[in-house]
Every structure is written in structure tokens, then in C-alpha cells.
Design a protein around this motif. Structure first.
Motif, short mmCIF file in Angstrom:
data_model
loop_
_atom_site.label_atom_id
_atom_site.label_comp_id
_atom_site.label_asym_id
_atom_site.label_seq_id
_atom_site.Cartn_x
_atom_site.Cartn_y
_atom_site.Cartn_z
N ARG A 398 -6.20 46.70 -10.75
CA ARG A 398 -5.60 46.90 -9.44
C ARG A 398 -4.11 46.58 -9.51
NH1 ARG A 398 -9.60 43.27 -6.23
NH2 ARG A 398 -10.90 43.23 -8.05
N THR A 399 -3.32 47.53 -10.06
CA THR A 399 -1.90 47.28 -10.23
C THR A 399 -1.15 47.47 -8.91
OG1 THR A 399 -1.71 49.55 -11.03
CG2 THR A 399 -1.86 47.81 -12.66
N ASP A 400 -1.27 48.62 -8.29
CA ASP A 400 -0.67 48.82 -6.97
C ASP A 400 -1.37 49.98 -6.29
OD1 ASP A 400 0.25 51.01 -8.32
OD2 ASP A 400 2.35 50.41 -8.29
N GLN A 401 -1.10 50.12 -5.00
CA GLN A 401 -1.75 51.19 -4.25
C GLN A 401 -0.74 52.32 -3.98
OE1 GLN A 401 -2.32 50.26 0.01
NE2 GLN A 401 -2.10 48.11 -0.54
N ASP A 402 -1.12 53.53 -4.33
CA ASP A 402 -0.33 54.72 -4.01
C ASP A 402 -1.22 55.59 -3.12
OD1 ASP A 402 1.74 53.93 -5.70
OD2 ASP A 402 0.82 54.91 -7.44
N ASN A 403 -0.86 55.76 -1.86
CA ASN A 403 -1.70 56.56 -0.97
C ASN A 403 -0.85 57.28 0.06
OD1 ASN A 403 -1.27 54.45 1.10
ND2 ASN A 403 -2.67 53.25 -0.18
N ALA A 404 -1.44 58.25 0.71
CA ALA A 404 -0.73 59.04 1.72
C ALA A 404 -1.72 59.51 2.77
CB ALA A 404 -0.04 60.24 1.07
N LEU A 405 -1.19 59.93 3.90
CA LEU A 405 -2.02 60.45 4.99
C LEU A 405 -1.48 61.82 5.40
CD1 LEU A 405 -4.37 59.62 6.90
CD2 LEU A 405 -2.62 59.00 8.58
N ILE A 406 -2.31 62.84 5.24
CA ILE A 406 -1.95 64.19 5.67
C ILE A 406 -2.57 64.40 7.05
CG2 ILE A 406 -1.94 66.64 5.06
CD1 ILE A 406 -2.82 65.74 2.20
N ASN A 424 -2.89 49.61 4.78
CA ASN A 424 -2.19 49.14 3.57
C ASN A 424 -2.25 47.62 3.44
OD1 ASN A 424 0.33 51.76 3.72
ND2 ASN A 424 -1.52 51.64 2.49
N GLN A 425 -2.11 46.93 4.56
CA GLN A 425 -2.12 45.47 4.49
C GLN A 425 -3.51 44.94 4.14
OE1 GLN A 425 0.83 43.72 4.68
NE2 GLN A 425 -0.57 42.24 3.72
N HIS A 426 -4.55 45.54 4.72
CA HIS A 426 -5.91 45.10 4.38
C HIS A 426 -6.22 45.37 2.91
CE1 HIS A 426 -6.79 43.76 8.24
NE2 HIS A 426 -7.59 44.72 8.72
N LEU A 427 -5.75 46.49 2.39
CA LEU A 427 -5.96 46.76 0.96
C LEU A 427 -5.27 45.70 0.12
CD1 LEU A 427 -5.65 50.65 0.38
CD2 LEU A 427 -7.69 49.21 0.25
N TYR A 432 -5.50 44.96 -3.77
CA TYR A 432 -4.78 46.16 -4.22
C TYR A 432 -3.31 45.98 -3.80
CZ TYR A 432 -9.53 48.09 -4.39
OH TYR A 432 -10.85 48.30 -4.67
N PRO A 433 -2.43 45.55 -4.72
CA PRO A 433 -1.05 45.19 -4.34
C PRO A 433 -0.31 46.36 -3.68
CG PRO A 433 -1.54 44.50 -6.59
CD PRO A 433 -2.67 45.38 -6.17
N LEU A 434 0.62 46.00 -2.79
CA LEU A 434 1.46 47.02 -2.16
C LEU A 434 2.33 47.68 -3.22
CD1 LEU A 434 2.56 44.95 0.98
CD2 LEU A 434 0.86 46.78 0.93
N CYS A 435 2.63 48.96 -3.00
CA CYS A 435 3.44 49.72 -3.96
C CYS A 435 4.91 49.33 -3.81
CB CYS A 435 3.25 51.21 -3.71
SG CYS A 435 4.32 52.25 -4.75
#
Length: 652
Positions: A398-406, A424-427, A432-435
Motif C-alpha cells: 500500500r504505497t499510495d492511492q491513485d484514484n479518480a471519479l468520472i 480519500n481520507q478514510h482510505l 492506503y497513503p494519500l498520493c
């Protein structure tokens, strides 16, 4: 006289008789500084007891082999087979068969040279004796094989921590390689097909006579000729018939068409069990029709039969995620994923299978979290995606989180920004660290309606800022998590369209990143303990030296060949082979090297609790691991050379 150490590979798997045979065919060999093995010497297998041997090809440094005086561990000696020849360069989309039409490959190959960098003591083993033992002992054959995947299997076996001896090998191999077995190794359920216009009574009778709880359904208009593929078949289960009865339908007059499910998920006969488990877990289905090379269904893989093969571990985690009702219960499931990774690694399971299962479990965590945060209307009108290594299914830590919302065009909700922030904060709270690059849905750039999202992608293709290539790499690797998947499909279609409209030199510029971080020879030098008499940094950056060049190079080739549907490196390589952009052998080697670097990184993370775990010190590796590290670095070097020639770019 020094003797072979039978507690060290590749000789720790010999039987008593094989040890005696090797002893009779071994002698001590001394090389003075700068002395080179003669042509007559290139028929032996060597173990470096003390000193340092340099391997050269046409005068160019290739790698080094070290005695135990250069490592942190006693009796951790490098070995090499002087008979091994350089592999011919078969790449750039040129099939081996094509090459052989015009050229005898062997005529082009010159042998390696081996030079002692310092006074060196070697054990010289007759190559013929090694060959005889390899022929009868599979474990030795794996360890000294010229084939990289075979040697990687040997490493996986050792990492499992199981006792090694040839007699018990078959059982161990079965356990460790089970996820790699083709699905057809499992007994498939027989194929029984009814027509879509047949009634439910006929279908029920077929099920009863066959002892099954389902039948396949041939859709109306299906033609039984060579061009008709069984991927269009549907399925009708006993539950569907119960549903019809509860709807007060007459089974004798109601056609199957209305209660069967079509557009089935299927699996190819040559896919492995790990792929089948992944598909069943991801789509929550219990049966998979198995399709052969001709597009015909040859059986149905049942979940219960498959679980009998592989156990229930990942399924239990999946159930835990599904039943989570709040953040603490979801955190418990996430913790189980970490334990699952460690257990799978220790059991020697192939890293690609572990990472893809982790991707599936993580996707279920993200889905459950999004469901806990947003109302149904948001779920129905948006699509959550993950990107980067998580999107490619190559995220093992779990290095960092990369996500998006379409967001669907025209849909709005006043709380979307707050939902994204909570997600993002709950992750982050789940581990799962912030990007650091802010590639997350909290960033408005990664939380947009479809139309402006497409416009933004078109702007990135103009490549006016280096960061745009990073953004494009992220969205190329985008993978569906939850919501309306059609939104992601439209983004992928736009990626293809916008690429075709971009500058012709775009791919060339995009490829450049794979060649950064300098000449691969700089990494090779890290395997030499001293350079010019001065200590140098020993560590090798696994991400810069191995993972990134491979991932981005494969991504570039996929872009050039219009391959956008599967973001994983494995899927891209498979598509590149189908497009004849790579040979099957080349694709397999690139994937094996990538998974070796991923496994090595995980090994560092598990042994040091360093979540980033990018660097490895070669002195801390076993001789077998060093040997494979050298081989995989050679694969990267060759691949970078291919990209350099193909896109006319300088390395470094």
C-alpha cells in the motif's frame, strides 16, 4: 583441497550418489589477476570460492561473479556456466521464424569471455557431469537452466521455506504452482445446451438428467458454423426456474429466453486457475464457461470444484469485505489482505497471481467504502477508477492511492466534493497513503464530468508540459472499481481517438521516460563491491532500474498499437503478441523479469517493514537471487535497447 559446499545451491538438492559423482568431476582452479579462461576452459561449470571474475562480451562488461569474501554471508558463492551463450536478439516485432529464414542465428553468436579481476580461486566442475545430473534431477535442472522462468520457479520454491529434495519435489511443486495451472486441469462440468426458444420444462429435465444445476442457452439466431462463437451463449440455472415459478409462469410454455442470462463472463482454456479465481471473485459469479482456441465451449468451471483445488483464503476475505457495515469492520478485512500477501509470498505463489488477487480484494474494499459514503444516485451516475500500479494490478504494497471519479454529464450533487474528501481520507486511515502527486478524486482535475474529462485528456496529448505524460500514464492504467463502468469505457475510447489525432511524434516523446535514470550499466556496477579501490553505494533501486522501464516501455508499445482495453502489463503483453509487436518468448521474459522485481521489492518490505522498499543491497542476497537479479537487469537493458532503436532515442 576446498570442497563443494553441499548446503548451498545448486548442490544442496543432490542425492548422496549425485554428490559422489560431482566430487569425482570437480577440481580446484586458480586464476591470477587479469588471467582469462581459455577456449578449452569454456566447457566447465564454475563456483567462485574467493575472488572476482568479470564476464565480458566482445570486450564489453556484462556482469561479475564474486566469492564469499565479497558477500556478507559465508559460503554464499556465485556460480556460472561458462558454456552458456548470449541469447540472440529477437525483438522489435520480428518473429523468430522470420529471422531464421535468412540467418543461422548460431553463426552470429560469439562466446563470453571470463577474466579474473583479482587473484581468484574457483571450483571447476565438468559440464558433462552437470548435464547428466540435470537430466535426472529436476531441481538441479531448474537452478542451472538458461531459461529465466525456470530459475525463477526455483527461487519461488526456496522462498516457500519447504524442505527441498528431489523425492518430495512433485508434491511441493503441485502445491506451489497450483495457481499457475491451466483451468482445464480442473475437472470441468459437462456442456449441455438448450435453445432460447425451448421451454423451462425442457431445460429442467436436461438439468435433472445431467445432474447439474444449470444449462447453457443458445441464443435465438445462433448459427452453428465455424464463425459462430460460443461466447454468445447464455446460462439458465435452477434459481432462474424457481424465479419463473414464483412469477406464476407455466414452465411448459415459458421459453428460456426470458429467464436466461446472456453476455456471460468466460475464460480461455489456456488461462490459469489464478485468472479464473480472479474473475469469479471480481464479478461474484460461480460458473465460468471455458472456451477453446476455436471459440467453442469445452466445459464449465464450477466455483466449488475450483475451491477444492485452491482453498478458501481469498474467498473468506472477500466475504469479510462484503459483510462490512462500518469503517472498523472494513479495517479488519484490510488487515487480512496484508496477512494474505505475506502468506502467499511465503508459500512461493507467483507474484503476478498474488498482485492481481490483491487488486481484486482492494477493489472490493474501495467499492464497499464508496457504498458506505454515497447515496445510490451517486453510485449510479459516477464511476470510481484506480490508476497506476493499483490499476495495472501490480500493487503489492500500500504505497499510495491513485484514484479518480468520472461523473455522468448533466448529473450534479452538492455533496460530491465532501464525498470525495471522505473517501480519500478514510482510505488513508485504512492504510492506503494519500498520493503525494495529488492524483486523487479530492483534486477537481480528477473528479470531473465525462465531457470535460475528455477535453482535458485531449489537452494532455498536446504534451506542452512534462507532467502531462505522467497524467496520461495514470489514466492509461485506469481500471474500473464501481459505479457505471460505461463511463470508463468511454474514456478509454477517447484515449484512442485523441491519440490518433495527436502529433505523430507523440509516442516517441512518450517513450523517452522509459530510458531515463541512466545507462543500465550503472546499475550493473552496483554488483561490484569496490570500484577503483573506493567503496560505492551498494543498493540498487528496483523501481528505477527494473520496474519503471519495463512498465512504461510496455505501456508505450501498447499505446502505439492501439491497445487500451486491459491496463495490466500482462494483458498488454498478451495483446502485443497477438498484434505481432512482440514474440511470445520476449513477452514471457519481460513479464517474468517484472514480476521478479516486484517480488524482490516485496521481500525487502516484509523483511524490513519499509513500506516503500525500493532499494536492495545485492550483498544481502543469496547467490541464486543475485544470479536472477543480474539476469533480470540484462532483460531491462535489452528492452531499453529495443526502445532506443525503435524510437530513435538516446539512453540516459
Amino acid at each position: 583441497m576446498p570442497h563443494l559446499d553441499f548446503t548451498q545451491p545448486p548442490f544442496d538438492v543432490l542425492s548422496a550418489a549425485e554428490r559422489q559423482s560431482i566430487k569425482k568431476n570437480t577440481q580446484v582452479r586458480y586464476l591470477a589477476k587479469d588471467e582469462t579462461l581459455s577456449t578449452d576452459d569454456l566447457q566447465y561449470f564454475y563456483v567462485v570460492l574467493k575472488g572476482h571474475v568479470e564476464q565480458l562480451l566482445d570486450g564489453t562488461f556484462v556482469t561479475s561473479y564474486l566469492g564469499s569474501n565479497h558477500t556478507d554471508h559465508l559460503n554464499n558463492n556465485d556460480w556460472f556456466d561458462s558454456r552458456r551463450l548470449p541469447k540472440p536478439m529477437i525483438e522489435d516485432g520480428l518473429q523468430e521464424s522470420d529471422l531464421q529464414k535468412d540467418t543461422d542465428i548460431n553463426e552470429l553468436i560469439m562466446p563470453y569471455q571470463f577474466r579474473a579481476v583479482e587473484d581468484t580461486l574457483l571450483l571447476q566442475v565438468n559440464g558433462t557431469a552437470i548435464d547428466k545430473i540435470s537430466a535426472q534431477n529436476y531441481l538441479v535442472r531448474q537452478l542451472v537452466s538458461e531459461n529465466l522462468p525456470e530459475r525463477l520457479k526455483a527461487l519461488q520454491l526456496r522462498r516457500s521455506g519447504q524442505h527441498l529434495d528431489a523425492a518430495s519435489y512433485d508434491d511441493q511443486q503441485e502445491v506451489q504452482q497450483i495457481m499457475l495451472q491451466p483451468v482445464i486441469d480442473i475437472t470441468l462440468l459437462p456442456v449441455h445446451i438448450v435453445g432460447a426458444d425451448d421451454n423451462l420444462y425442457q431445460a429442467a429435465r436436461t438439468m435433472t438428467e445431467a445432474g447439474l444445476k444449470h444449462v447453457l442457452v443458445r441464443p435465438t439466431g445462433y448459427l452453428q458454423d465455424k464463425d459462430s462463437f460460443d461466447r454468445t451463449l447464455g446460462i439458465l440455472t435452477d434459481n432462474d426456474i424457481c424465479r419463473a415459478v414464483s412469477d406464476q409462469k407455466n414452465p411448459a410454455t415459458t421459453p428460456c429466453q426470458g429467464y436466461a442470462s446472456f453476455h456471460l463472463r468466460t475464460i480461455d482454456a489456456d488461462d490459469d486457475i489464478g485468472d479464473a479465481l480472479l474473475t469469479m471473485t471480481r464479478y461474484r459469479i460461480h460458473r465460468l464457461p471455458v472456451i477453446d482456441a476455436n471459440g467453442k465451449v469445452i466445459g464449465v468451471l464450477g466455483q466449488s470444484d475450483m475451491l477444492a483445488h485452491i482453498g478458501h483464503h481469498s474467498q473468506l476475505i472477500s466475504i469479510q469485505i462484503e459483510q462490512a457495515t462500518d469503517l472498523p469492520s472494513l479495517a479488519t478485512a484490510v488487515e487480512l489482505i496484508g496477512r494474505y500477501i505475506r502468506a502467499q509470498y511465503q508459500n512461493g505463489i507467483k507474484m503476478g497471481n498474488v498482485s492481481r488477487m490483491v487488486q481484486t480484494l482492494n477493489a472490493q474494499v474501495f467499492t464497499k467504502l464508496w457504498q458506505l459514503i454515497v447515496p445510490d444516485e451517486v453510485m449510479e451516475n459516477t464511476c470510481v477508477i484506480v490508476m497506476g500500479s493499483e490499476g495495472r494490478g501490480e500493487q503489492i504494497m500500500r504505497t499510495d492511492q491513485d484514484n479518480a471519479l468520472i461523473i455522468r454529464d448533466g448529473f450534479t450533487h452538492p455533496e460530491l466534493a465532501r464525498f470525495a474528501e471522505t473517501f480519500n481520507q478514510h482510505l488513508a486511515n485504512l492504510g492506503y497513503p494519500l498520493c503525494e502527486g495529488n492524483i486523487m478524486m479530492t483534486n477537481p482535475m480528477w473528479r470531473q464530468p465525462l465531457k470535460p474529462f475528455k477535453a482535458q485528456i485531449s489537452a494532455w496529448y498536446k504534451n506542452t508540459d512534462p507532467i502531462h505524460s505522467i497524467y496520461l500514464s495514470a489514466i492509461f492504467d485506469g481500471e474500473y472499481v464501481c459505479g457505471d463502468e460505461s463511463l470508463l469505457i468511454q474514456i478509454r475510447e477517447h484515449l484512442k481517438t485523441a491519440h490518433r489525432q495527436s502529433d505523430l511524434m507523440f509516442v516517441r516523446q512518450f517513450a523517452r521516460a522509459a530510458l531515463q535514470f541512466g545507462d543500465i550499466n550503472q546499475w550493473w556496477q552496483k554488483l561490484v563491491p569496490l570500484l577503483g579501490g573506493k567503496p560505492i553505494s551498494y543498493t540498487i533501486d528496483l523501481k528505477k532500474a527494473g520496474i519503471f522501464p519495463l512498465v512504461h516501455g510496455i505501456r508505450t508499445l501498447a499505446l502505439e498499437n492501439d491497445i487500451f482495453t486491459d491496463p495490466s502489463s500482462k494483458g498488454r503483453l498478451k495483446a502485443l503478441v497477438q498484434a505481432r509487436a512482440l514474440t511470445q518468448e520476449r513477452a514471457d521474459t519481460l513479464l517474468e523479469a517484472l514480476e521478479f522485481f516486484m517480488a524482490q521489492r516485496l521481500s525487502v518490505a516484509l523483511s524490513t517493514d519499509n513500506k516503500h522498499a525500493q532499494e536492495v543491497d545485492p550483498r544481502t542476497l543469496s547467490a541464486l537471487e543475485r544470479d536472477l537479479l543480474k539476469e533480470c537487469l540484462a532483460v531491462v537493458k535489452s528492452f531499453k535497447g529495443q526502445l532506443s532503436r525503435q524510437y530513435q532515442l538516446e539512453i540516459g
